[in-house]
Structures are given as structure tokens and as C-alpha cells.
Design a protein around this motif. Structure first.
Motif, PDB file in Angstrom:
ATOM      1  N   SER A 107       0.837  -1.195   0.000  1.00 24.13           N
ATOM      2  CA  SER A 107       0.000   0.000   0.000  1.00 24.13           C
ATOM      3  C   SER A 107       0.872   1.245   0.000  1.00 24.13           C
ATOM      4  O   SER A 107       2.057   1.200   0.359  1.00 24.13           O
ATOM      5  N   ALA A 111      -1.157   0.166   8.936  1.00 23.50           N
ATOM      6  CA  ALA A 111       0.294   0.369   8.882  1.00 23.50           C
ATOM      7  C   ALA A 111       0.626   1.777   8.408  1.00 23.50           C
ATOM      8  O   ALA A 111       1.517   2.441   8.966  1.00 23.50           O
ATOM      9  N   ASP A 116      -6.197  -3.041   4.179  1.00 23.78           N
ATOM     10  CA  ASP A 116      -5.824  -2.536   5.500  1.00 23.78           C
ATOM     11  C   ASP A 116      -5.008  -1.249   5.373  1.00 23.78           C
ATOM     12  O   ASP A 116      -4.134  -1.151   4.512  1.00 23.78           O
ATOM     13  N   HIS A 133      -3.600   0.670  -3.050  1.00 28.27           N
ATOM     14  CA  HIS A 133      -3.016  -0.648  -2.798  1.00 28.27           C
ATOM     15  C   HIS A 133      -2.474  -1.226  -4.100  1.00 28.27           C
ATOM     16  O   HIS A 133      -2.962  -0.911  -5.194  1.00 28.27           O
ATOM     17  N   GLY A 162      -5.447  -8.017   4.454  1.00 26.40           N
ATOM     18  CA  GLY A 162      -4.405  -7.002   4.344  1.00 26.40           C
ATOM     19  C   GLY A 162      -4.484  -6.182   3.080  1.00 26.40           C
ATOM     20  O   GLY A 162      -3.887  -5.100   3.006  1.00 26.40           O
ATOM     21  N   VAL A 200       2.193  -4.707   7.058  1.00 28.47           N
ATOM     22  CA  VAL A 200       0.736  -4.803   7.190  1.00 28.47           C
ATOM     23  C   VAL A 200       0.347  -5.976   8.072  1.00 28.47           C
ATOM     24  O   VAL A 200      -0.443  -5.858   9.001  1.00 28.47           O
TER      25      VAL A 200
END
Length: 213
Positions: A48, A121, A118, A142, A115, A68
Motif C-alpha cells: 500500500s 500500517a 488494511d 493498494h 491485508g 501490514v
């Protein structure tokens, strides 16, 4: 008029258990090893990216798969170990290890899919960069690497399912090279000829009594 009964050619019959075992073994080894390598590779790539506003400007942020989630990499190692261990056990033990192999692949798939969307992070990096614990990342995007990890998990899952289905046909590690617990026979000392002085000296060097008393 008589009827001729067709007899199937031996090579036209369905593959026997031995052939199915060899084929499933080759596919499981290839897919399991390849899946673990793909999953480990994917977790080291960028998953990402985004920006954070710092002092009125945009600060770029990136997060690797290991930032992540650490689950796919850990399960890839577990799956690889299970793939090797499946040949060291038999019967119920082999079934349990094969199930662990399949669960490792399924866990990688789930963790990688979670993930893929997500942002925690990058939010943590944005908070550190701005000094504001409530800061979050902007313009989040992403990459495709989480889905590459999913492919690796699917390959490991396939290896586990093959082990569950055909594992009973696979060979096990041979114990031919294992050392036995029985003590090795002691070498018998050569007989001493009292008429040969060199034999007497050799017996004395070994700490033996050449007289036999």
C-alpha cells in the motif's frame, strides 16, 4: 450371427493407485514449495501507499506486506515445514500434518485478503511523521501484491488437500540409515604368540598381560 465381446486394452484402463500417488505427490511438492516461495516473496513487496500532511506539505508513505501483517510469511514457513514433515510420519500423524498444511494455505489466503484493504500500517506511519496520534493517511492506494500472496496460499492449500486425499499412497522416509540402539560388538584382541617378541611388546603396549595369567 455371433457377437464379439470387446476386451479393453490394458493401457486404456484408469490409472492405478500407484500412478495416482506418484502424480499427486509431484503436484503437491511443486505447488507447496512454489506457494511458500510466492507468499514469502509477496510479503516483502509494497502492498500500500499514500501521503500524510506534514508541515503543510504531502509526505509520501509506503508499507510492505510484512508491515501490514506478519501472518502470511509465518504460515508460509509453517506450510513448508509441514510439507517436509508429511514424509516423516505415517497414518494418523500424516493426516494431522496434511491438515496443518492445508490450514496454513487457507490462513495465508484469509490474511492476505484482509491485508489488501488494511490501512493501519500507513496510519501508524502518518502519526509518526506528523507527530499527531490521530493523524491518518491520505490518498490511500493498494498494489496487487496482496493478491499474489493469495495465489501462494491457494497453492499451499492445494498441496494440503492432495496430502489429505492421497497421502496414504505416498512413501515415507526409510529408517534404513538410522543407527540401532544395540551396542557394537567389541573387537577381539589378536592372539599373542609367546614365541614372537614383537607380539609380546604389542600386548604390553595395549595394557594386556601377554602371559595370560
Amino acid at each position: 450371427m455371433g457377437y464379439v465381446t470387446a476386451v479393453p486394452h490394458p493401457r486404456s484402463e484408469a490409472p492405478g493407485p500407484a500412478r495416482a500417488g506418484r502424480l499427486s505427490l509431484a503436484v503437491a511438492l511443486l505447488s507447496g514449495a512454489l506457494g511458500a516461495a510466492v507468499a514469502l516473496l509477496a510479503t516483502r513487496q509494497q502492498w500500500s501507499q499514500g501521503t500524510a500532511t506534514v508541515a503543510g506539505g504531502a509526505f509520501p508513505l509506503t508499507a510492505k506486506g510484512s508491515d501490514v501483517t506478519g501472518v502470511p510469511a509465518a504460515l508460509a514457513i509453517v506450510g513448508l515445514a509441514a510439507l517436509v514433515a508429511v514424509f516423516a510420519v505415517r497414518r494418523a500423524g500424516r493426516f494431522a500434518v496434511a491438515a496443518l498444511l492445508a490450514l496454513s494455505g487457507a490462513g495465508i489466503v484469509v490474511a492476505a485478503l484482509l491485508g489488501a484493504s488494511d490501512s493501519s500500517a500507513l496510519d501508524e506511519q502518518a502519526a509518526q511523521a506528523s507527530g499527531d496520534t490521530s493523524a491518518s493517511v491520505d490518498t490511500l492506494s493498494h498494489t496487487a501484491w496482496p493478491y499474489v500472496a493469495v495465489v501462494g496460499g491457494v497453492l499451499i492449500l492445494l498441496a494440503g488437500l492432495l496430502a489429505l486425499r492421497y497421502g496414504r499412497l505416498w512413501p515415507a522416509m526409510s529408517g534404513r540409515y538410522e543407527r540401532g540402539g544395540a551396542p557394537q560388538p567389541r573387537r577381539k584382541a589378536p592372539a599373542v604368540d609367546p614365541d614372537r617378541p614383537e607380539d609380546l611388546w604389542k600386548a604390553l603396549d595395549r595394557g594386556e598381560d601377554p602371559t595370560g595369567a
